[in-house]
Structures are given as structure tokens and as C-alpha cells.
Design a protein around this motif. Structure first.
Motif, short mmCIF file in Angstrom:
data_model
loop_
_atom_site.label_atom_id
_atom_site.label_comp_id
_atom_site.label_asym_id
_atom_site.label_seq_id
_atom_site.Cartn_x
_atom_site.Cartn_y
_atom_site.Cartn_z
N ILE A 195 -24.29 66.44 -33.73
CA ILE A 195 -24.09 65.95 -32.37
C ILE A 195 -22.82 65.09 -32.34
CG2 ILE A 195 -25.06 64.52 -30.52
CD1 ILE A 195 -27.81 65.28 -31.47
N VAL A 196 -21.94 65.38 -31.42
CA VAL A 196 -20.66 64.67 -31.30
C VAL A 196 -20.69 63.81 -30.04
CG1 VAL A 196 -18.16 64.92 -31.13
CG2 VAL A 196 -19.49 66.57 -32.49
N PHE A 197 -20.62 62.49 -30.23
CA PHE A 197 -20.64 61.55 -29.11
C PHE A 197 -19.20 61.18 -28.77
CE2 PHE A 197 -24.63 61.04 -31.36
CZ PHE A 197 -25.56 61.08 -30.34
N LEU A 198 -18.81 61.46 -27.54
CA LEU A 198 -17.43 61.26 -27.11
C LEU A 198 -17.32 60.14 -26.07
CD1 LEU A 198 -16.54 65.04 -26.88
CD2 LEU A 198 -15.74 63.44 -28.63
N ASN A 199 -18.16 59.12 -26.20
CA ASN A 199 -18.14 58.00 -25.27
C ASN A 199 -17.13 56.95 -25.75
OD1 ASN A 199 -20.08 57.78 -27.44
ND2 ASN A 199 -20.53 55.74 -26.64
N ASP A 200 -16.75 56.05 -24.86
CA ASP A 200 -15.84 54.95 -25.21
C ASP A 200 -16.68 53.78 -25.70
OD1 ASP A 200 -13.85 53.04 -25.39
OD2 ASP A 200 -12.85 53.65 -23.55
N SER A 201 -16.94 53.74 -26.99
CA SER A 201 -17.96 52.84 -27.53
C SER A 201 -17.49 51.39 -27.63
CB SER A 201 -18.41 53.33 -28.90
OG SER A 201 -17.30 53.41 -29.77
N THR A 202 -16.18 51.12 -27.56
CA THR A 202 -15.72 49.73 -27.66
C THR A 202 -15.23 49.19 -26.33
OG1 THR A 202 -13.46 50.41 -28.27
CG2 THR A 202 -15.04 50.12 -30.07
N TYR A 203 -15.53 49.88 -25.25
CA TYR A 203 -15.06 49.46 -23.93
C TYR A 203 -15.64 48.09 -23.58
CZ TYR A 203 -13.55 50.07 -19.07
OH TYR A 203 -12.93 49.93 -17.85
N ASP A 204 -14.79 47.16 -23.14
CA ASP A 204 -15.25 45.79 -22.88
C ASP A 204 -15.36 45.47 -21.38
OD1 ASP A 204 -12.62 45.48 -22.10
OD2 ASP A 204 -12.03 44.27 -23.82
N GLY A 205 -15.40 46.50 -20.54
CA GLY A 205 -15.56 46.29 -19.10
C GLY A 205 -16.97 46.54 -18.63
N PHE A 206 -17.09 47.11 -17.45
CA PHE A 206 -18.39 47.35 -16.84
C PHE A 206 -18.67 48.85 -16.77
CE2 PHE A 206 -16.40 43.59 -14.97
CZ PHE A 206 -17.35 42.62 -15.24
N GLN A 207 -19.95 49.19 -16.60
CA GLN A 207 -20.35 50.58 -16.45
C GLN A 207 -21.30 50.69 -15.25
OE1 GLN A 207 -22.01 52.38 -19.94
NE2 GLN A 207 -22.58 54.25 -18.89
N LYS A 208 -20.99 51.66 -14.36
CA LYS A 208 -21.82 51.88 -13.18
C LYS A 208 -21.69 53.33 -12.75
CE LYS A 208 -22.72 50.12 -8.51
NZ LYS A 208 -22.26 49.18 -7.46
N ASN A 209 -22.83 53.95 -12.53
CA ASN A 209 -22.85 55.35 -12.08
C ASN A 209 -21.99 56.25 -12.97
OD1 ASN A 209 -24.50 54.60 -9.90
ND2 ASN A 209 -22.71 54.17 -8.59
N LEU A 212 -16.70 53.88 -16.04
CA LEU A 212 -16.28 52.65 -16.70
C LEU A 212 -15.12 52.04 -15.92
CD1 LEU A 212 -16.21 53.98 -20.40
CD2 LEU A 212 -18.15 53.06 -19.14
N TYR A 213 -15.17 50.71 -15.72
CA TYR A 213 -14.09 50.07 -15.00
C TYR A 213 -13.96 48.61 -15.43
CZ TYR A 213 -17.76 47.98 -12.10
OH TYR A 213 -18.87 47.28 -11.67
N GLY A 214 -12.74 48.07 -15.27
CA GLY A 214 -12.51 46.64 -15.50
C GLY A 214 -12.29 46.22 -16.94
N GLY A 215 -12.05 47.14 -17.87
CA GLY A 215 -11.92 46.74 -19.26
C GLY A 215 -10.98 47.64 -20.05
N LEU A 216 -10.90 47.38 -21.36
CA LEU A 216 -10.13 48.18 -22.29
C LEU A 216 -11.04 48.60 -23.43
CD1 LEU A 216 -6.84 46.05 -22.50
CD2 LEU A 216 -7.20 48.14 -21.18
N GLY A 217 -10.67 49.68 -24.12
CA GLY A 217 -11.52 50.16 -25.20
C GLY A 217 -10.77 51.05 -26.18
N GLN A 218 -11.39 52.18 -26.53
CA GLN A 218 -10.84 53.02 -27.58
C GLN A 218 -9.50 53.65 -27.22
OE1 GLN A 218 -15.17 54.58 -28.78
NE2 GLN A 218 -13.56 55.69 -29.81
N LEU A 219 -9.22 53.79 -25.94
CA LEU A 219 -7.94 54.41 -25.56
C LEU A 219 -6.76 53.47 -25.78
CD1 LEU A 219 -8.85 56.35 -22.30
CD2 LEU A 219 -8.97 57.09 -24.68
N THR A 220 -7.03 52.20 -26.17
CA THR A 220 -5.95 51.25 -26.43
C THR A 220 -6.14 50.52 -27.75
OG1 THR A 220 -7.15 49.60 -25.11
CG2 THR A 220 -5.41 50.85 -24.00
N ASP A 221 -6.90 51.10 -28.70
CA ASP A 221 -7.17 50.39 -29.96
C ASP A 221 -6.18 50.75 -31.06
OD1 ASP A 221 -7.95 52.92 -30.68
OD2 ASP A 221 -10.03 52.39 -31.18
N GLY A 222 -5.21 51.61 -30.78
CA GLY A 222 -4.20 51.95 -31.77
C GLY A 222 -4.65 52.92 -32.83
#
Length: 863
Positions: A195-209, A212-222
Motif C-alpha cells: 500500500i502506497v500512501f501519498l498524503n502530505d504527512s508533515t503538513y503543518d496547516g489545517f485540513q478540512k473536507n 489542506l490549507y494554511g501551512g507548509l509540508g513535504q512539498l517544501t522540505d527539500g
């Protein structure tokens, strides 16, 4: 169209983005370092600078830190930084401090209002801290954080005092990206695959419906995803961790929307997206992109879009960067729609370039590039740009000098390559030099430590040399020698060392006299093993090493102390225990009357005493040693030696009653006190002055001078074996080994013998030779303990094995031996005395009568 990675890649690479951000250097100003509280002004937040010894040496929050407390040190970096590493240190204060944080956590903020708690890739918040007061512990932040404000929060499981110094490492976040909003990632559960999980697991914002909004995560971790999205970097995480991925059928428009918000309005030149292209599994880069711009967050999206189409690649499955030109569009927010080219779209990193991102500082047309990067070129190979020399610099590009700038870029890259190689080489050499003591391969040389066991047969002392109990093989010299001969003599000893440590020049003592020892210049008071008897104490240690003839002379006489009524002893506390017996703190009723002392005060009140008690099942040999110890102790009459007051030997268990000082042992006494300062005196903090330390040291020297005059070798002189009475009175005792409190001061040899190796002279450890001169060495270490107020163990930065190996450096005498360093309280003359006590050759060490005279003069000068 598709533009592959260019020379001016600005994607962050955490492995290189590790600049110190200015705590140590002072780039971060005092006013930018604040704290929730501080113990004193001298332990305020401005003193929390790594490797700096200012004020009282560190930031210390007020009062004992409780497990539920939240005390923090806050740093304002004034702009966003990409932080990859943190270094922490305790309060050393030139060897007088003893506080450090065993663990801590980090909160951070990009705007100073919304605070976030950092978690590692397994969801843990606590970061392991320090294990001592001086060593720096560096911890990678995985994932890194992007923040302007950072709070370091010490945590503890037990109430304790905490002090910290620290440094942050990273580089400036020139993207200015404050948050991105994306749809929640999906999951692949194909038959035959994990099983391959493709979620943004380090996102530090909010989640609704599922958004993801209001944060940064794996797309900016270098961290760039691998070619095979089912594999991840070695972070002990699940398959697919490095990517955020979406499935085409879940989006009716055939595209996903991403919104990016920035710290200020910017002039954007390009956007770079790192995509997976494993087309064999239905994953491709996006086929086209359309971006809208918003000049202000409260404004409407501009109608004119910027778009680009990509050239799809069905031949090379390598992950790659796709660069989208943004044509110098101005905005504070960007909305991009990425259109699917296959069943799945997967992205691991996104970065933006603007007029503020490609930064150069011009000096004769030379510049500084804004940040290091790592990317995949069209063939899948990595392309790495060199780091900047200073992440704080920020200048604009001179578009009219492009060709010159490119030339300077190439030159600077070459220069930086050379600088990095030099820095890495220096760090490598430094680490090699700092690994003290020097380690050599086992095949270079071997030697076994030589120790002897003794037994008493009848009235004659017979010495039986046992096999060495210490079986660890460690190197002493580059020339190989067989272990057996080395039990008796080490190779390549200098003549002076042979004179001072080998049996060819032993002086036979005149045991008919009790004259003070007159130094080591001509005669060395060292007795061959056949001349020495070591009495086995009830707690397992050798009470004293005594010349055999002296034992015979002393033990032929009757015991000079009386039989004390056993029923008048009341046990209060067990001080310690050992192989053959126990040591108890007791109250002795009518002791003064028993001793025949007349006093104006009542002689019937109870007196605190220490009682050594031999177990009834002790061996006959131990019993004989105990009786001989009683006879010898009854002859020792010196104001600075613990005195034998009485015995209980008519029936078992055999007991000897000795003095006990009301203030306990010197180690505990000093460790609970601070240096005498106006602040300590005005706040009634228990403290001692340099004059007090000299007074106590003089008394210890006086007691050792008396023992040396009797040719007694103590073998275990240390602050734990000195007791403190009223008015800083000191008496030498031997209870230390029996106490669990000091078990860490002794090194166990193959489960049998225990030795205080951190106090022992090199010849005692290597050759098993204990002399008055080795007691002098231990006295030097004891002095060091006193002038550090017993805040740390001698050689605390070395393990027990390294301490033993350091004795090999003393033997080799090639200048690589490690000495204890001068403490803040220690005057230069006293430290010079310590160094003389630690002289490699016995004849160079001062005798105790000389030491006593010197310290008495120092004490008179300090009063």
C-alpha cells in the motif's frame, strides 16, 4: 513546453543548507533572544549562545523545571529561514556548571501569532538533548522547519534545574512562501504491491473536507522523491512517503488546484516542480499548467493566466524537475491548475524563483547565489549547486551584466568547491585529533594491567601474585611485545621512568623510625610487593597498603581502645556495604563518658559515629584483616585522620566505632555550595570561598603527611573519602567505596576488583604500583575536585576505557596525554601544584610535607 533544470536552480538541499544562523557569532542580537523566565540576570536568554562562556554560562529558566512546565527560549530571525539542524549545550561555566537539558522540543511560527509544534517523521516531539554540561549535541531536524520565530522548550521527566546554550543552522528561505493549499493526497492499493500512501504527512496547516490549507509540508522540505515512488529515503517510513499524489478519476476537471501565498508581493520568474514519471505504473508529469496571480490577498484573481505545455516522456522513467516560466508576473498569491497526463500525478517538491530569489552581491561583477540546490537532469543524474557564503545577504540582479555574472558564477562555484573541500578536510582532521586518547589497532601492541592479590598466612605476610584480573588488551606502544613479559616491565621506558617506576631503585624504608617523608629526589619511598601488606576493609576496598614490618610492629601490641557496650549503639542509617561487611551511621549513648572526657556539658547525650560491622559469615582471612585494621587504626592519632573510638569484639558481629563528622563527606558538602560572591551572600545561598578551600586542602595534606610519615599508602584519596566537621574541619576516612552514591567513581575489573581509576596515577593503573607518590597524584585530583566544587567527575568527557588509555599516553610521554583543566576558582599557584602532582616521573612529584607547607602559605596569603 518543457524547460528542464537550469544552472540557476534554487531548490533547497538540506544536506548543504546548514549555516550557523548567528547565536555563536552574534549576528542574532541580544534583543532578538527572549525567554519565558530566567533564574538570574547572569543566566538570561542573551547568554544562551553555543560555545560562549558569558555571564554565568547559559540561559537557565527560573526555579526547578517540573515535568508539566513550559519554559522556553525564543529567537526572532527577522525573516523566514529554512532550519535543518540544531545544536545544544549545557551550562559549563568553565567547569563550574552542572546543568543541561536531557531533552527538548521545538515550537515555531512564521508570523509570530500562530505557533506550531515540530514533530519528526514518526510523529515524536521530544528531541534527545545533552548528557553532560560541555559537549555540543547536534540534531538534524527531519523534517526541517520554515520559520521566523523559534522556541526551544526543555522537557524533563523529573524536577530538576535546566540550563541551555544553542545554535540554529540552516539558510535563508528566499522563496518567501508562507503556505500552500492543495487537495489531500491519495492511496494506491494495487494487487501485488505494498500500500502506497501519498498524503502530505508533515503538513503543518489545517485540513478540512479533504483539503489542506494554511501551512507548509513535504512539498517544501527539500527532499526529492526517488525514481520509484514505492521506495522512500531511509527515514523508517511507509512506501510513497516522499511524494504527494492524486488520482485523475477523483477530479472531475482533470486537474488539481494549488494555491500559494507569499510573505510579500514578488516579481516571479519561474516555478519548479519535481515530478515522478514512472509511466509503467500510470504516473506521469502534468501535461500542462495554468497560473493566476493576485496582487494582494484580499484582491481578486487577475484574469490573465500564464500557461505552459510540457513534452511528455514515455522513454525515461526518471523523476525530474519541470520549470514553468512565469514571465515576471507580480503577485502575493498564485493559483496554479496542473492537468493530468495519466492516471496519477505525483509531486515531491515545489519552489519559486523571483527577482528577490536570484540574489547576487556585486563586487567587481562578482556575486553570491541565494541557496544550494539539488535536482535531477534529463538523464536522471543529480545536479548540485554550491552553498552561499552568507545566507543573510540580499541584493538584486543586474540584468545588463548577464554574461559577466555567469562568468563570475562559474568562478565562484569553483572557489566554493575548493573552500568546502578545505573545510571538510579541516573538520575531518579536527575530529581525528579530538578523539582522545589516541586509539591504535590491537595488533600494534598489547599489554595487560598488572594487579596483585594478597593473603595473610599466620603471622607472616606472604604475597601470591594472581593472574591479572584485568584482561582487556589495549595498546601502549607501536612496537609489539608479548603480553607475559609486559606484566613485569613495559618496553622502552626512559631511564627516568625506570628509576621512578621499576623495582631496580626501590629504597628500603627504615621502619624503626617514623620520620616524615622528605621527598623523591634521591630516595623513592616505594616498597616491593613482598614488603607490602594490604588490609582488606569490610567494604571490599584496601584500607591501607602498609609495610609488612610495620604491620607486625603495630599488631603485636594490644588494642589501645576499649570495648564499647554494644547495646548503647542505635542504628540510624546504612552508609554503605561491601563484600565483607557494612558501614552504619549510629548514635552512641554515653560515648564521651566512655572516652573519659570531662566537659561542662552533659556527657550522656548521644554522639554520631560511624560503625564498621563485619558480617558473621565473613572468611577467616577477612576476620584477621579486620582485627589487624583495628590495631592499626587505634595507633593512628592525627587531627586530620578519622579516629577509632571503640570496638565491639567480644562477640559477633565484630564492630569498630569511628568518628563521624556532622557535615558528611566533602564531595556532598562542596557540590551543594556555590562560589562565594556578593550575590550568593546577599541571597543566603550556601557558598565557600577560595580561603575555605585552601583551609580544607591544607588539612588533607596534613593528614596525608602524617600517613606518609608512617609509610602508609592510602590508595583511595578523594573528596568522597574526606569528612567535614564544624568550621571546615577535615578528617580523612575510607567510606567512599562502600556507598552506592559513588559507584560510578570506581571501575569494575571483570566483576571482581573495583578501582578509582580517575584518581589513580599511571603507574598504579599500568604496573599495579601504589606508593606515597601515587597518593600525591590522587591528592592533585582531589584538589581539582575541590576547586571545581565537585560539580563534575574528573575527566568527565572521557569514558572509563579512555581514561585507562590516557595512562598509556603518560607512559609514552609524547605530549598527547590529557590533563585536567584549570577551573575558574583555582588560583594559578594551586593549579601549578596540581600539575606537579601529575608529573609523569615519580621523583618529580612533591612530597606531602612540601605540599602542606606550600598550601599553608597560600592559605595565610588568602586570609
Amino acid at each position: 513546453f518543457l524547460i528542464y533544470i537550469s544552472l540557476f536552480s534554487v531548490s533547497l538541499f538540506p544536506a548543504i543548507c546548514r549555516y550557523p544562523l548567528g547565536m555563536h557569532e552574534g549576528t542574532i542580537q541580544d534583543e532578538d533572544i527572549t525567554a519565558s523566565s530566567q533564574w538570574y540576570d547572569s543566566t538570561g536568554p542573551q547568554y544562551a549562545r553555543l560555545q560562549r562562556e558569558e555571564g554565568d554560562g547559559a540561559w537557565c529558566p527560573a526555579c526547578l523545571l517540573q515535568p508539566e512546565d513550559v519554559q522556553f527560549l525564543q529567537i526572532d530571525l527577522h525573516k523566514l529561514f529554512f532550519i535543518t539542524l540544531i545544536g545544544t549545550q549545557g551550562r559549563h561555566a568553565h567547569a563550574t556548571g552542572k546543568e543541561f537539558a536531557r531533552a527538548y522540543r521545538i515550537d515555531y511560527s512564521r508570523d509570530g501569532e500562530r505557533w506550531l509544534s515540530w514533530k519528526d517523521r514518526q510523529g515524536r516531539q521530544a528531541i534527545q538533548g545533552n548528557i553532560d554540561t560541555y559537549d555540543v549535541v547536534l540534531k538534524d531536524l527531519r523534517p526541517p522547519i520554515i520559520a521566523r520565530y523559534v522556541r526551544v522548550i526543555p522537557v524533563t521527566e523529573l524536577p530538576m534545574t535546566i540550563c541551555m546554550r544553542l545554535e540554529l543552522y540552516g539558510c535563508a528561505w528566499f522563496d518567501g512562501l508562507e503556505s500552500y493549499s492543495i487537495p489531500e493526497g491519495g492511496t494506491i492499493a494495487a494487487p501485488g504491491y505494498p500500500i502506497v500512501f501519498l498524503n502530505d504527512s508533515t503538513y503543518d496547516g489545517f485540513q478540512k473536507n479533504r483539503h489542506l490549507y494554511g501551512g507548509l509540508g513535504q512539498l517544501t522540505d527539500g527532499v526529492l522523491g526517488l525514481d520509484d515512488f514505492t521506495q522512500s529515503h531511509q527515514y523508517r517510513v511507509w512506501p510513497g512517503y516522499d511524494y504527494v499524489g492524486w488520482k485523475n478519476e477523483n477530479f472531475s476537471t482533470g486537474s488539481i488546484e494549488m494555491e500559494f501565498q507569499f510573505d510579500r508581493q514578488r516579481n516571479f520568474t519561474s516555478m519548479k516542480v519535481h515530478c515522478n514519471n514512472m509511466f509503467s505504473k500510470g504516473v506521469k508529469i502534468f501535461q500542462r499548467v495554468e497560473c493566476l496571480f493576485k496582487p494582494q490577498l484580499i484582491a481578486e484573481w487577475e484574469s490573465e493566466t500564464v500557461g505552459a505545455a510540457t513534452v511528455l516522456d514515455d522513454k525515461n522513467p526518471s523523476a525530474r524537475f519541470v520549470t514553468i516560466p512565469l514571465h515576471q508576473r507580480v503577485g502575493k498569491a498564485i493559483l496554479c491548475r496542473l492537468y493530468f497526463a495519466d492516471s496519477w500525478m505525483m509531486i515531491s517538491e515545489i519552489s519559486f524563483q523571483s527577482g528577490e530569489s536570484l540574489l547576487f552581491t556585486a563586487s567587481s561583477h562578482c556575486f553570491e547565489y541565494r541557496a544550494p540546490g539539488s535536482a535531477m537532469n534529463t538523464s536522471g543524474g543529480p545536479e548540485t549547486l554550491m552553498p552561499p557564503t552568507n545566507p543573510w545577504t540580499e541584493e538584486k540582479v543586474d540584468d545588463s551584466s548577464t554574461s559577466i555574472l555567469v562568468g563570475c558564477l562559474v568562478a565562484i562555484i569553483l572557489l566554493l568547491l575548493i573552500v568546502i573541500v578545505i573545510i571538510l578536510w579541516k573538520q575531518y582532521v579536527q575530529k581525528r585529533l579530538e578523539k582522545a586518547p589516541r586509539r591504535i589497532l590491537e595488533e600494534d601492541a598489547t599489554v595487560r594491567l598488572s594487579f596483585y592479590s594478597y593473603s595473610i598466612v599466620g603471622s607472616q605476610a606472604q604475597i601470591h601474585q594472581a593472574n591479572p584480573t584485568y584482561e582487556r588488551v589495549f595498546p601502549l606502544d607501536l612496537e609489539y611485545c608479548q603480553p607475559a613479559p609486559l606484566l613485569h616491565k613495559l618496553p622502552e621506558l626512559s631511564q627516568s621512568a625506570e628509576d621512578s617506576a621499576c623495582s631496580g631503585d626501590y629504597a628500603e624504608p627504615d621502619l624503626t623510625k617514623s620520620t616524615p617523608h622528605q621527598g623523591f629526589q634521591n630516595n623513592v619511598s616505594h616498597y616491593a610487593e613482598t614488603d607490602i601488606v594490604s588490609l582488606q576493609g569490610v567494604t571490599g576496598n584496601n584500607t591501607y597498603a602498609v609495610p609488612a614490618l610495620t604491620v607486625d610492629l603495630l599488631t603485636k601490641k594490644d588494642i589501645s581502645v576499649g570495648e564499647f557496650p554494644r547495646q548503647q549503639l542505635r542504628l540510624k542509617e546504612k552508609l554503605g556495604e561491601g563484600q565483607f561487611g557494612e558501614v552504619h551511621l549510629c548514635e552512641a549513648d554515653n560515648l564521651l563518658q566512655f572516652l573519659g572526657r570531662s566537659s561542662t556539658e552533659s556527657t550522656s547525650h548521644a554522639v554520631l559515629v560511624a560503625v564498621k560491622m563485619l558480617r558473621s559469615n565473613a572468611t577467616k582471612s577477612a576476620r584477621n584483616d579486620f582485627l589487624k585494621e583495628i590495631k592499626i587504626m587505634s595507633r593512628l592519632k592525627d587531627p586530620n585522620i578519622i579516629r577509632l573510638l571503640g570496638v565491639c569484639v567480644r562477640d559477633d558481629p565484630l564492630c569498630m566505632i569511628t568518628e563521624y563528622m556532622e557535615n558528611g563527606d566533602l564531595h556532598q558538602f562542596l557540590s551543594q555550595r556555590e562560589s562565594s560572591t556578593p550575590f550568593a551572600l546577599s541571597h543566603n545561598i550556601p557558598c565557600v570561598s577560595c580561603a575555605h578551600l585552601l583551609l580544607m586542602a591544607t588539612q588533607i595534606a596534613s593528614g596525608m603527611k602524617y600517613l606518609a610519615s608512617l609509610n602508609f599508602v592510602n590508595r583511595d584519596l578523594a573528596t568522597r573519602n574526606c569528612l567535614v566537621g564544624n568550621c571546615y574541619t577535615i578528617k580523612i576516612a575510607d567510606f567512599g567505596m562502600s556507598r552506592n552514591l559513588y559507584s560510578g567513581d570506581y571501575y569494575r575489573i571483570q566483576g571482581r576488583a573495583v578501582l578509582p581509576i580517575r584518581w589513580m596515577a599511571w603507574e598504579s593503573i599500568l604496573l599495579g604500583k601504589f606508593t606515597t607518590a601515587s597518593d600525591v597524584w590522587a591528592f592533585g585530583v582531589t584538589l581539582w575536585e575541590m576547586f571545581s566544587l565537585c560539580k563534575e567527575q574528573p575527566y568527565s568527557q572521557l569514558s572509563d576505557e579512555q581514561v585507562i588509555e590516557n595512562t598509556g599516553e603518560f607512559f609514552r610521554n609524547q605530549g598527547r596525554q590529557i590533563y585536567l583543566s584549570q577551573t575558574l576558582l583555582c588560583p594559578n599557584p594551586v593549579f601549578n601544584l596540581m600539575l606537579k602532582c601529575w608529573s609523569r616521573d615519580i621523583k618529580d612529584r612533591p612530597a606531602f610535607d612540601i605540599i602542606h607547607h606550600f598550601l599553608a602559605e597560600q592559605m595565610n596569603g588568602a586570609i
